[in-house]
Design a protein around this motif. Structure first.
Motif, PDB file in Angstrom:
ATOM      1  N   LYS A 162      75.853  36.243 144.000  1.00  0.00           N
ATOM      2  CA  LYS A 162      77.289  36.202 144.289  1.00  0.00           C
ATOM      3  C   LYS A 162      77.675  34.915 145.017  1.00  0.00           C
ATOM      4  N   ASN A 163      76.831  34.478 145.933  1.00  0.00           N
ATOM      5  CA  ASN A 163      77.125  33.247 146.679  1.00  0.00           C
ATOM      6  C   ASN A 163      77.083  32.006 145.785  1.00  0.00           C
ATOM      7  N   SER A 164      76.401  32.105 144.654  1.00  0.00           N
ATOM      8  CA  SER A 164      76.315  30.953 143.752  1.00  0.00           C
ATOM      9  C   SER A 164      77.686  30.537 143.224  1.00  0.00           C
ATOM     10  N   SER A 165      78.664  31.440 143.307  1.00  0.00           N
ATOM     11  CA  SER A 165      80.014  31.096 142.860  1.00  0.00           C
ATOM     12  C   SER A 165      80.615  29.975 143.713  1.00  0.00           C
ATOM     13  N   LEU A 166      80.099  29.803 144.933  1.00  0.00           N
ATOM     14  CA  LEU A 166      80.592  28.743 145.811  1.00  0.00           C
ATOM     15  C   LEU A 166      80.196  27.354 145.317  1.00  0.00           C
ATOM     16  N   LEU A 167      79.225  27.295 144.417  1.00  0.00           N
ATOM     17  CA  LEU A 167      78.825  25.995 143.867  1.00  0.00           C
ATOM     18  C   LEU A 167      79.972  25.346 143.099  1.00  0.00           C
ATOM     19  N   SER A 168      80.932  26.160 142.690  1.00  0.00           N
ATOM     20  CA  SER A 168      82.093  25.623 141.975  1.00  0.00           C
ATOM     21  C   SER A 168      82.880  24.647 142.847  1.00  0.00           C
ATOM     22  N   THR A 169      82.770  24.786 144.167  1.00  0.00           N
ATOM     23  CA  THR A 169      83.529  23.919 145.070  1.00  0.00           C
ATOM     24  C   THR A 169      82.975  22.500 145.131  1.00  0.00           C
ATOM     25  N   ILE A 170      81.731  22.302 144.648  1.00  0.00           N
ATOM     26  CA  ILE A 170      81.164  20.950 144.611  1.00  0.00           C
ATOM     27  C   ILE A 170      80.983  20.494 143.158  1.00  0.00           C
ATOM     28  N   THR A 171      81.843  21.011 142.286  1.00  0.00           N
ATOM     29  CA  THR A 171      81.961  20.612 140.870  1.00  0.00           C
ATOM     30  C   THR A 171      80.844  21.113 139.963  1.00  0.00           C
ATOM     31  N   VAL A 172      79.996  22.022 140.442  1.00  0.00           N
ATOM     32  CA  VAL A 172      78.973  22.596 139.565  1.00  0.00           C
ATOM     33  C   VAL A 172      79.649  23.555 138.594  1.00  0.00           C
ATOM     34  N   VAL A 173      79.398  23.367 137.309  1.00  0.00           N
ATOM     35  CA  VAL A 173      80.025  24.237 136.304  1.00  0.00           C
ATOM     36  C   VAL A 173      79.148  25.471 136.106  1.00  0.00           C
ATOM     37  N   GLU A 174      79.302  26.422 137.024  1.00  0.00           N
ATOM     38  CA  GLU A 174      78.652  27.725 136.856  1.00  0.00           C
ATOM     39  C   GLU A 174      79.702  28.710 136.355  1.00  0.00           C
ATOM     40  N   LEU A 175      79.421  29.978 136.418  1.00  0.00           N
ATOM     41  CA  LEU A 175      80.286  30.975 135.793  1.00  0.00           C
ATOM     42  C   LEU A 175      81.721  30.937 136.326  1.00  0.00           C
ATOM     43  N   PHE A 176      81.882  30.911 137.627  1.00  0.00           N
ATOM     44  CA  PHE A 176      83.227  30.975 138.196  1.00  0.00           C
ATOM     45  C   PHE A 176      84.040  29.719 137.882  1.00  0.00           C
ATOM     46  N   ARG A 177      83.402  28.555 137.981  1.00  0.00           N
ATOM     47  CA  ARG A 177      84.135  27.316 137.687  1.00  0.00           C
ATOM     48  C   ARG A 177      84.497  27.240 136.206  1.00  0.00           C
ATOM     49  N   GLN A 178      83.577  27.684 135.340  1.00  0.00           N
ATOM     50  CA  GLN A 178      83.877  27.675 133.910  1.00  0.00           C
ATOM     51  C   GLN A 178      85.062  28.579 133.611  1.00  0.00           C
ATOM     52  N   ALA A 179      85.111  29.718 134.275  1.00  0.00           N
ATOM     53  CA  ALA A 179      86.240  30.629 134.083  1.00  0.00           C
ATOM     54  C   ALA A 179      87.548  29.963 134.501  1.00  0.00           C
ATOM     55  N   ASN A 180      87.525  29.226 135.601  1.00  0.00           N
ATOM     56  CA  ASN A 180      88.735  28.539 136.058  1.00  0.00           C
ATOM     57  C   ASN A 180      89.174  27.443 135.089  1.00  0.00           C
ATOM     58  N   ILE A 181      88.202  26.778 134.478  1.00  0.00           N
ATOM     59  CA  ILE A 181      88.519  25.756 133.475  1.00  0.00           C
ATOM     60  C   ILE A 181      89.207  26.400 132.266  1.00  0.00           C
ATOM     61  N   ILE A 182      88.671  27.555 131.841  1.00  0.00           N
ATOM     62  CA  ILE A 182      89.249  28.268 130.700  1.00  0.00           C
ATOM     63  C   ILE A 182      90.644  28.790 131.050  1.00  0.00           C
ATOM     64  N   ILE A 183      90.792  29.303 132.280  1.00  0.00           N
ATOM     65  CA  ILE A 183      92.098  29.811 132.722  1.00  0.00           C
ATOM     66  C   ILE A 183      93.148  28.706 132.695  1.00  0.00           C
ATOM     67  N   ALA A 184      92.747  27.511 133.107  1.00  0.00           N
ATOM     68  CA  ALA A 184      93.684  26.375 133.095  1.00  0.00           C
ATOM     69  C   ALA A 184      94.105  26.025 131.677  1.00  0.00           C
ATOM     70  N   ASP A 185      93.246  26.340 130.713  1.00  0.00           N
ATOM     71  CA  ASP A 185      93.536  26.024 129.315  1.00  0.00           C
ATOM     72  C   ASP A 185      94.348  27.124 128.631  1.00  0.00           C
ATOM     73  N   THR A 186      94.090  28.386 129.023  1.00  0.00           N
ATOM     74  CA  THR A 186      94.708  29.517 128.320  1.00  0.00           C
ATOM     75  C   THR A 186      95.806  30.226 129.114  1.00  0.00           C
ATOM     76  N   TYR A 187      95.839  30.027 130.419  1.00  0.00           N
ATOM     77  CA  TYR A 187      96.761  30.725 131.314  1.00  0.00           C
ATOM     78  C   TYR A 187      96.522  32.237 131.328  1.00  0.00           C
ATOM     79  N   LYS A 188      95.303  32.653 130.967  1.00  0.00           N
ATOM     80  CA  LYS A 188      94.944  34.079 130.985  1.00  0.00           C
ATOM     81  C   LYS A 188      94.104  34.347 132.235  1.00  0.00           C
TER      82      LYS A 188
END
Length: 225
Positions: A162-188
């Motif tokens: 669960k803590n690995s999601s914090l890696l998104s804050t230093i630009t690591v494209v893990e699950l949470f950051r990838q989801a945010n990238i997709i959200i920015a593209d789809t608005y879903k």
């Protein structure tokens, strides 16, 4: 009322990206956990050492990493090293190291507690048989301690996932950051956040089930006493 469209989750373009990033999340977590076992073992034995400087260094490490947030540690490692020492950092490597160093403080307590829970008479018995301290620990104490530390280690691995999601804050494209990238593209937003939550839930429950099966396989019957 907002209209939700979960059919977007069936589009392989997005589902494939989520599954790929989930795989990277697992790799980052396992890498951090492996490092935490090494660090945790060193800190645990350092705490139990008779040498005062070694014990103080171990306690200082423990105090720092338990007393500061993982997010701050990530930023200090990834952004601080280039500023302070001119060291180039790689986001994914920094993330794994930060996870390992943070988790190592907690695994050290699991390891130390499990070892110290073993009756001292067993250590004395091993020494009376002619084993050195190291041999007694390796052949007598550690195998028993491993069983006792399995459940808390499983919990630590779940927490680290669960803590690995914090890696998104230093630009690591893990699950949470990838989801945010997709959200920015789809608005879903809710659709993909829910998908991410389910993926974390599944992975962590698989870890929990594996831990339970190992506990049953290695159980000696003494753990319930």
């Amino acid at each position: 009322m907002q209209h939700f469209d979960f059919s977007v989750l069936l589009e392989w373009e997005y589902t494939g990206l989520l599954l790929k990033s989930l795989w990277f999340t697992v790799l980052y977590t396992l890498g951090g956990f492996a490092l935490s076992l090494v660090i945790g073992t060193l800190i645990a034995f350092g705490q139990m050492a008779k040498n005062k400087p070694v014990r103080y260094v171990s306690l200082t490490y423990l105090s720092w990493f338990r007393g500061t947030p993982l997010l701050v540690q990530l930023f200090l490692l990834y952004y601080g090293l280039p500023i302070l020492f001119g060291i180039d950092t790689v986001a994914s490597v920094s993330g794994i190291i930060a996870l390992g160093m943070y988790s190592g403080a907690y695994t050290s307590q699991v390891i130390r507690g499990a070892i110290q829970s073993i009756d001292k008479g067993q250590l004395e018995a091993g020494r009376s048989l002619g084993f050195s301290y190291a041999e007694t620990m390796r052949k007598v104490i550690i195998p028993q301690a491993n069983v006792r530390m399995l459940a808390p280690m499983t919990n630590e691995l779940i927490s680290l996932t669960k803590n690995s999601s914090l890696l998104s804050t230093i630009t690591v494209v893990e699950l949470f950051r990838q989801a945010n990238i997709i959200i920015a593209d789809t608005y879903k937003t809710m659709e993909f956040l829910l998908a991410v939550a389910i993926l974390y839930y599944l992975v962590n429950n698989v870890i929990g089930l594996i831990g339970l099966k190992l506990e049953k396989r290695w159980s000696t019957g003494e753990e319930t006493k």
